[in-house]
Write a protein that holds these residues in place. Structure first.
Motif, PDB file in Angstrom:
ATOM      1  N   UNK A 154      10.249   8.497  -4.166  1.00 41.19           N
ATOM      2  CA  UNK A 154       9.621   7.837  -5.195  1.00 41.19           C
ATOM      3  C   UNK A 154       8.640   9.284  -5.384  1.00 41.19           C
ATOM      4  N   UNK A 155       8.756  10.096  -4.949  1.00 34.84           N
ATOM      5  CA  UNK A 155       7.792  11.464  -5.783  1.00 34.84           C
ATOM      6  C   UNK A 155       7.674  10.700  -6.790  1.00 34.84           C
ATOM      7  N   UNK A 156       5.865  10.850  -7.929  1.00 36.33           N
ATOM      8  CA  UNK A 156       6.555  10.831  -9.574  1.00 36.33           C
ATOM      9  C   UNK A 156       7.333  12.394 -10.284  1.00 36.33           C
TER      10      UNK A 156
ATOM     11  N   UNK B 299      -6.204  -0.086  -1.005  1.00 35.16           N
ATOM     12  CA  UNK B 299      -5.997   0.742  -1.882  1.00 35.16           C
ATOM     13  C   UNK B 299      -6.184   2.797  -1.272  1.00 35.16           C
ATOM     14  N   UNK B 300      -5.887   3.533  -2.465  1.00 35.47           N
ATOM     15  CA  UNK B 300      -5.869   4.286  -2.244  1.00 35.47           C
ATOM     16  C   UNK B 300      -6.832   5.646  -3.197  1.00 35.47           C
ATOM     17  N   UNK B 301      -7.895   6.337  -2.625  1.00 30.86           N
ATOM     18  CA  UNK B 301      -8.805   7.162  -3.467  1.00 30.86           C
ATOM     19  C   UNK B 301      -8.415   8.857  -3.738  1.00 30.86           C
ATOM     20  N   UNK B 302      -8.535   9.542  -4.243  1.00 34.08           N
ATOM     21  CA  UNK B 302      -8.267  11.885  -3.814  1.00 34.08           C
ATOM     22  C   UNK B 302      -9.376  11.855  -5.237  1.00 34.08           C
TER      23      UNK B 302
ATOM     24  N   UNK C  17      -5.992   4.688 -15.360  1.00 38.82           N
ATOM     25  CA  UNK C  17      -6.717   4.048 -13.586  1.00 38.82           C
ATOM     26  C   UNK C  17      -5.675   3.270 -13.121  1.00 38.82           C
ATOM     27  N   UNK C  18      -5.881   3.363 -12.010  1.00 37.81           N
ATOM     28  CA  UNK C  18      -4.685   2.569 -11.468  1.00 37.81           C
ATOM     29  C   UNK C  18      -3.229   2.865 -11.158  1.00 37.81           C
ATOM     30  N   UNK C  19      -3.039   3.929 -12.250  1.00 40.65           N
ATOM     31  CA  UNK C  19      -1.377   4.574 -12.256  1.00 40.65           C
ATOM     32  C   UNK C  19      -0.489   5.187 -10.831  1.00 40.65           C
ATOM     33  N   UNK C  20       0.009   4.855 -11.555  1.00 44.21           N
ATOM     34  CA  UNK C  20       0.487   5.702 -10.132  1.00 44.21           C
ATOM     35  C   UNK C  20       1.553   7.564 -10.354  1.00 44.21           C
ATOM     36  N   UNK C  21       0.814   7.606 -11.046  1.00 38.98           N
ATOM     37  CA  UNK C  21       1.768   8.963 -11.031  1.00 38.98           C
ATOM     38  C   UNK C  21       0.444  10.203  -9.902  1.00 38.98           C
ATOM     39  N   UNK C  22       1.035   9.801  -8.682  1.00 42.55           N
ATOM     40  CA  UNK C  22       0.916  10.871  -7.962  1.00 42.55           C
ATOM     41  C   UNK C  22       1.586  10.021  -7.022  1.00 42.55           C
ATOM     42  N   UNK C  23       2.012  11.838  -6.029  1.00 40.75           N
ATOM     43  CA  UNK C  23       2.307  11.774  -4.778  1.00 40.75           C
ATOM     44  C   UNK C  23       1.410  12.482  -4.181  1.00 40.75           C
ATOM     45  N   UNK C  24       2.045  12.760  -2.945  1.00 41.72           N
ATOM     46  CA  UNK C  24       1.239  13.525  -1.212  1.00 41.72           C
ATOM     47  C   UNK C  24       2.641  13.645  -0.555  1.00 41.72           C
ATOM     48  N   UNK C  25       2.221  14.634  -0.430  1.00 43.12           N
ATOM     49  CA  UNK C  25       3.952  15.125   0.564  1.00 43.12           C
ATOM     50  C   UNK C  25       3.596  16.242   1.218  1.00 43.12           C
ATOM     51  N   UNK C  26       4.686  17.040   1.600  1.00 43.52           N
ATOM     52  CA  UNK C  26       4.320  18.599   3.453  1.00 43.52           C
ATOM     53  C   UNK C  26       5.042  19.289   2.078  1.00 43.52           C
ATOM     54  N   UNK C  27       4.215  20.080   1.623  1.00 41.50           N
ATOM     55  CA  UNK C  27       5.169  21.616   0.654  1.00 41.50           C
ATOM     56  C   UNK C  27       5.291  22.704   1.708  1.00 41.50           C
TER      57      UNK C  27
ATOM     58  N   UNK D 295       1.426  -0.870   0.018  1.00 40.94           N
ATOM     59  CA  UNK D 295      -0.126   0.316   0.253  1.00 40.94           C
ATOM     60  C   UNK D 295       1.260   1.453   0.174  1.00 40.94           C
ATOM     61  N   UNK D 296       0.238   2.119  -1.149  1.00 43.11           N
ATOM     62  CA  UNK D 296       1.545   3.273  -1.228  1.00 43.11           C
ATOM     63  C   UNK D 296       1.364   4.906   0.202  1.00 43.11           C
TER      64      UNK D 296
END
Length: 336
Positions: free
Chosen positions: A54-56, A250-253, A110-120, A45-46
Motif C-alpha cells: 500500500x506504500x505510495x 487522522x495523521x499529522x507529520x 493537502x489531504x492527499x495520500x502520497x505519504x507512508x511510514x515504514x521500517x527501513x 484511518x491510515x
C-alpha cells in the motif's frame, strides 16, 4: 515490441528470484518498538505502519528498473578525496541500522495520500560519506538511479546525525522491486524528490552551484524540507455520520521535527485540541483523534498541526509546486 516485452518479463522474473534469495542481515541497531497506542486501529484511518503493497509510488520510470544485485555497484565519487565502489555483498556486510521513517512526496496535495511510514534497514549514509571524505565546497550529494534520474540532497543534511540510510530492507523484507531494489535512499525530513533516490547506483559529490538535479530545471526548488501538515482520515468527505459522538481522526507529520499539537475546529469555530497518539520518533507521522458531539446538518471540519519548533500550519493555500502544498485540510459532512 513483443521481443522487448519478452526480454523485460524475463528480466523481471530473474530479478524477482534474485530478490527472493536475499537474506537481510540483522541490524546492529534495531528500530525502537512501536509504542502501545501508536496505532488507534480505527476504520478508514491510515495504519501507523504502511504495508509495502500500500506504500505510495511516485517516480519517472515508465518501466520499473530490473536491477540484478549480483552486477549492481554503488559508486561514491565526484568531489571526494577517497572514491568508493561497493557491490551488493559489500553493502550487506556493513553494520546495518533499522529505523521507522515516514516518506512524503512533494506532489502530495493537502489531504492527499502520497505519504507512508515504514521500517527501513540500511547503512547510514553519513558513514559512507565520511569514508569518501568530501572536498570543501561539495555541498550537494547527487543520487543517480540506474535509469539516469537524479536527485540533489544537501551534504550537510546527510551528515548531521539524522537517520539518513542507504536502505536495502523495508518492513522486514528486501526492498520491493518497485520501491528501489536492491538499494535506495531514505532521508527523514526531506521530500522524496530531493532525497529518496530508488534503484540507486551513484552518490556524486558536487555543489548546488554546479549541478541541477532532474526536477530543478522543471520548476521545482533545489531543496525541499518537508512542511508541517495534517490530514483528516475519518469521517470521509461527503459522508453521513449519525448525530451524537463522532470520532474525528487522522495523521499529522513534520518529519525530523515532530508534532507538538493537533487542533480541530467545526464550522469555523474555536480550535479544539485533539489527542495525538504516541510515535516511535520525530521522524514518523502521528495519529490523532478528537471526540465531536455532532449535531444534525451540514458541517465543515478543519485540522491544523503545530510542530515542536512552534510553527503552526498556515491557512494559506499553495499548490504543490515548487516546494510542497500548504493549507488546512477541510472535510465537509452531513450529520443525520
Amino acid at each position: 515490441v513483443a521481443g522487448l516485452g519478452g526480454h523485460w518479463l524475463a528480466g523481471r522474473r530473474g530479478v524477482s528470484a534474485a530478490r527472493d534469495a536475499v537474506t537481510l542481515p540483522a541490524p546492529v541497531a534495531p528500530a525502537p518498538p512501536v509504542p502501545a497506542g501508536a496505532d488507534l486501529s480505527l476504520s478508514r484511518l491510515a495504519p501507523y505502519v504502511t504495508p509495502n503493497r500500500e506504500f505510495y509510488r511516485i517516480d519517472t520510470a515508465l518501466v520499473v528498473p530490473q536491477v540484478d544485485p549480483v552486477t549492481w555497484r554503488l559508486r561514491i565519487h565526484g568531489r571526494v578525496r577517497n572514491p568508493i565502489e561497493l557491490s551488493f555483498d559489500d553493502l550487506l556486510a556493513r553494520p546495518m541500522v533499522e529505523r521507522y521513517v515516514t516518506l512524503a512526496c512533494v506532489s502530495n496535495e493537502v489531504g492527499g495520500d502520497l505519504i507512508g511510514n515504514a521500517r527501513w534497514l540500511g547503512v547510514p549514509i553519513k558513514e559512507l560519506l565520511d569514508e569518501a571524505d568530501p572536498a570543501d565546497g561539495a555541498d550537494q550529494v547527487v543520487g543517480r538511479a540506474v535509469d539516469g534520474w537524479t536527485c540533489g540532497t544537501p551534504t550537510s543534511v546527510l551528515r548531521d546525525g539524522r537517520d539518513a540510510l542507504l536502505a536495502v530492507g523495508m518492513n522486514g523484507e528486501p526492498l520491493p522491486i518497485q520501491h528501489g531494489f536492491p538499494a535506495r535512499m531514505v532521508v527523514p525530513g526531506l521530500y522524496g524528490y530531493v532525497s529518496a533516490c530508488k534503484w540507486i547506483t551513484e552518490l556524486e559529490l558536487t555543489s548546488f552551484a554546479d549541478f541541477d538535479a532532474y526536477w530543478v530545471p522543471r520548476g521545482w526548488s533545489a531543496q525541499g524540507p518537508i512542511k508541517t501538515q495534517s490530514r483528516i482520515d475519518t469521517p470521509r468527505p461527503r459522508s453521513r455520520p449519525a448525530a451524537g459522538p463522532v470520532t474525528v481522526a487522522g495523521v499529522a507529520w513534520a518529519q525530523h521535527r515532530g508534532i507538538r499539537r493537533v487542533e480541530v475546529r467545526v464550522d469555523g469555530g474555536p480550535w479544539q485540541e485533539a489527542t495525538p497518539a504516541p510515535a516511535v520518533s520525530a521522524d514518523t507521522w502521528v495519529q490523532w483523534s478528537w471526540r465531536w458531539d455532532a449535531t444534525p446538518g451540514e458541517h465543515t471540519l478543519q485540522v491544523r498541526a503545530t510542530d515542536t519548533t512552534g510553527e503552526t500550519q498556515t491557512d494559506q493555500r499553495a499548490p504543490v509546486a515548487p516546494d510542497g502544498a500548504t493549507g488546512w485540510h477541510t472535510v465537509r459532512v452531513t450529520v443525520t
